[in-house]
Design a protein around this motif. Structure first.
Motif, PDB file in Angstrom:
ATOM      1  N   VAL A  28      72.081  68.330  22.704  1.00 35.75           N
ATOM      2  CA  VAL A  28      71.509  66.759  23.031  1.00 35.75           C
ATOM      3  C   VAL A  28      70.961  66.933  24.649  1.00 35.75           C
ATOM      4  N   GLY A  29      69.554  66.667  24.732  1.00 31.97           N
ATOM      5  CA  GLY A  29      68.796  66.765  25.894  1.00 31.97           C
ATOM      6  C   GLY A  29      68.537  65.285  26.124  1.00 31.97           C
ATOM      7  N   CYS A  30      68.407  64.980  27.545  1.00 35.96           N
ATOM      8  CA  CYS A  30      67.811  63.499  27.968  1.00 35.96           C
ATOM      9  C   CYS A  30      67.167  63.744  29.004  1.00 35.96           C
ATOM     10  N   ASP A  31      65.912  63.090  28.976  1.00 35.84           N
ATOM     11  CA  ASP A  31      64.812  62.949  29.954  1.00 35.84           C
ATOM     12  C   ASP A  31      64.900  61.546  30.400  1.00 35.84           C
ATOM     13  N   TRP A  32      64.480  61.376  31.745  1.00 34.66           N
ATOM     14  CA  TRP A  32      64.366  59.836  32.105  1.00 34.66           C
ATOM     15  C   TRP A  32      63.186  59.870  33.125  1.00 34.66           C
ATOM     16  N   THR A  33      62.670  58.596  33.378  1.00 37.30           N
ATOM     17  CA  THR A  33      61.410  58.420  34.339  1.00 37.30           C
ATOM     18  C   THR A  33      61.866  57.077  34.855  1.00 37.30           C
ATOM     19  N   VAL A  34      61.489  57.136  36.194  1.00 37.15           N
ATOM     20  CA  VAL A  34      61.824  55.937  36.870  1.00 37.15           C
ATOM     21  C   VAL A  34      60.792  54.732  36.629  1.00 37.15           C
ATOM     22  N   ALA A  35      61.073  53.473  36.440  1.00 33.57           N
ATOM     23  CA  ALA A  35      59.820  52.577  36.277  1.00 33.57           C
ATOM     24  C   ALA A  35      59.108  52.218  37.256  1.00 33.57           C
ATOM     25  N   GLU A  36      57.852  52.043  37.312  1.00 33.20           N
ATOM     26  CA  GLU A  36      57.050  51.919  38.443  1.00 33.20           C
ATOM     27  C   GLU A  36      56.633  50.571  39.031  1.00 33.20           C
ATOM     28  N   ASP A  37      57.471  49.644  38.056  1.00 33.49           N
ATOM     29  CA  ASP A  37      57.478  48.292  38.891  1.00 33.49           C
ATOM     30  C   ASP A  37      58.864  47.949  39.218  1.00 33.49           C
ATOM     31  N   ALA A  38      58.802  46.866  39.952  1.00 31.76           N
ATOM     32  CA  ALA A  38      60.144  46.453  40.528  1.00 31.76           C
ATOM     33  C   ALA A  38      61.130  45.628  39.434  1.00 31.76           C
ATOM     34  N   PRO A  39      62.490  45.726  39.676  1.00 36.34           N
ATOM     35  CA  PRO A  39      63.162  46.605  40.738  1.00 36.34           C
ATOM     36  C   PRO A  39      63.208  47.904  40.172  1.00 36.34           C
ATOM     37  N   ARG A  59      64.447  51.342  39.213  1.00 32.74           N
ATOM     38  CA  ARG A  59      65.290  51.410  38.068  1.00 32.74           C
ATOM     39  C   ARG A  59      64.595  52.614  37.096  1.00 32.74           C
ATOM     40  N   ILE A  60      65.763  53.059  36.178  1.00 29.65           N
ATOM     41  CA  ILE A  60      65.319  54.089  35.060  1.00 29.65           C
ATOM     42  C   ILE A  60      64.465  52.969  34.187  1.00 29.65           C
ATOM     43  N   GLY A  61      63.166  53.585  33.827  1.00 28.20           N
ATOM     44  CA  GLY A  61      62.452  52.680  32.820  1.00 28.20           C
ATOM     45  C   GLY A  61      62.390  53.322  31.531  1.00 28.20           C
ATOM     46  N   VAL A  62      62.799  54.412  31.263  1.00 26.69           N
ATOM     47  CA  VAL A  62      62.619  55.144  29.891  1.00 26.69           C
ATOM     48  C   VAL A  62      63.736  56.287  29.974  1.00 26.69           C
ATOM     49  N   PHE A  63      64.437  56.251  28.933  1.00 27.72           N
ATOM     50  CA  PHE A  63      65.319  57.530  28.391  1.00 27.72           C
ATOM     51  C   PHE A  63      64.632  58.034  27.110  1.00 27.72           C
ATOM     52  N   THR A  64      64.452  59.453  27.133  1.00 26.06           N
ATOM     53  CA  THR A  64      64.182  60.103  25.753  1.00 26.06           C
ATOM     54  C   THR A  64      65.296  61.112  25.782  1.00 26.06           C
ATOM     55  N   VAL A  65      65.856  60.742  24.558  1.00 30.10           N
ATOM     56  CA  VAL A  65      67.035  61.657  24.077  1.00 30.10           C
ATOM     57  C   VAL A  65      66.566  62.286  22.710  1.00 30.10           C
ATOM     58  N   GLU A  66      66.874  63.806  22.955  1.00 29.89           N
ATOM     59  CA  GLU A  66      66.572  64.539  21.993  1.00 29.89           C
ATOM     60  C   GLU A  66      67.621  65.285  21.312  1.00 29.89           C
ATOM     61  N   VAL A  67      67.730  65.110  19.931  1.00 26.95           N
ATOM     62  CA  VAL A  67      69.158  65.649  19.318  1.00 26.95           C
ATOM     63  C   VAL A  67      68.452  67.065  18.675  1.00 26.95           C
ATOM     64  N   ASP A  68      69.095  68.116  18.882  1.00 26.53           N
ATOM     65  CA  ASP A  68      68.469  69.485  18.491  1.00 26.53           C
ATOM     66  C   ASP A  68      69.791  69.810  17.300  1.00 26.53           C
ATOM     67  N   LEU A  69      69.523  69.443  16.096  1.00 28.33           N
ATOM     68  CA  LEU A  69      70.683  70.115  15.038  1.00 28.33           C
ATOM     69  C   LEU A  69      69.917  70.838  14.307  1.00 28.33           C
ATOM     70  N   PRO A  70      69.809  72.299  14.338  1.00 26.73           N
ATOM     71  CA  PRO A  70      69.334  72.995  13.441  1.00 26.73           C
ATOM     72  C   PRO A  70      69.496  72.878  12.022  1.00 26.73           C
TER      73      PRO A  70
END
Length: 129
Positions: free
Chosen positions: A71-82, A84-95
């Motif tokens: 399982v991978g997880c990427d995140w980006t910081v929100a551009e507006d206040a306050p 914070r982390i604005g988006v998590f993207t979780v990728e499940v790799d189950l071949p």
């Protein structure tokens, strides 16, 4: 459940819960010694780890091969206040997930405790003693 965070100096802290400890730190370019993950990295690890646990448990119970599960997880910081982390993207790799079980695995992944907590934020009381 109780988590204790002890200040070790500089940007380093030790988190302790039950009989386990881990180091929290900052990268060297942010004044730390880079001896541990940052709090946002730990948050992403908690989310990805929780999803991984729920998926693995479901697959084990359903007889689905978990070889290669990641399982991978990427995140980006929100551009507006306050800030914070604005988006998590979780990728499940189950071949080896069977096509007829994909929706069930996705449903289970979206029901983990950390995911549910982030989707329905708890009340957070900060008390200075």
């Amino acid at each position: 459940m109780r988590m204790r965070i002890g200040y070790d100096g500089g940007c380093r802290f030790t988190a302790a819960c039950r009989s386990h400890e881990l180091i929290i730190d900052q990268p060297t370019d942010n004044g730390g010694s880079d001896e541990g993950m940052t709090p946002p990295e730990l948050m992403a690890a908690s989310l990805a780890g929780c999803v991984a646990f729920y998926v693995a448990r479901y697959c084990t119970q359903a007889g689905i091969d978990t070889t290669g599960l990641e399982v991978g997880c990427d995140w980006t910081v929100a551009e507006d206040a306050p800030r914070r982390i604005g988006v998590f993207t979780v990728e499940v790799d189950l071949p080896s997930v069977p096509e007829n079980r994909r929706k069930a695995v996705e449903r289970v992944a979206n029901q983990c405790l950390v995911h549910a907590t982030l989707m329905h934020p708890p009340v957070i009381d900060v008390v200075l003693k």
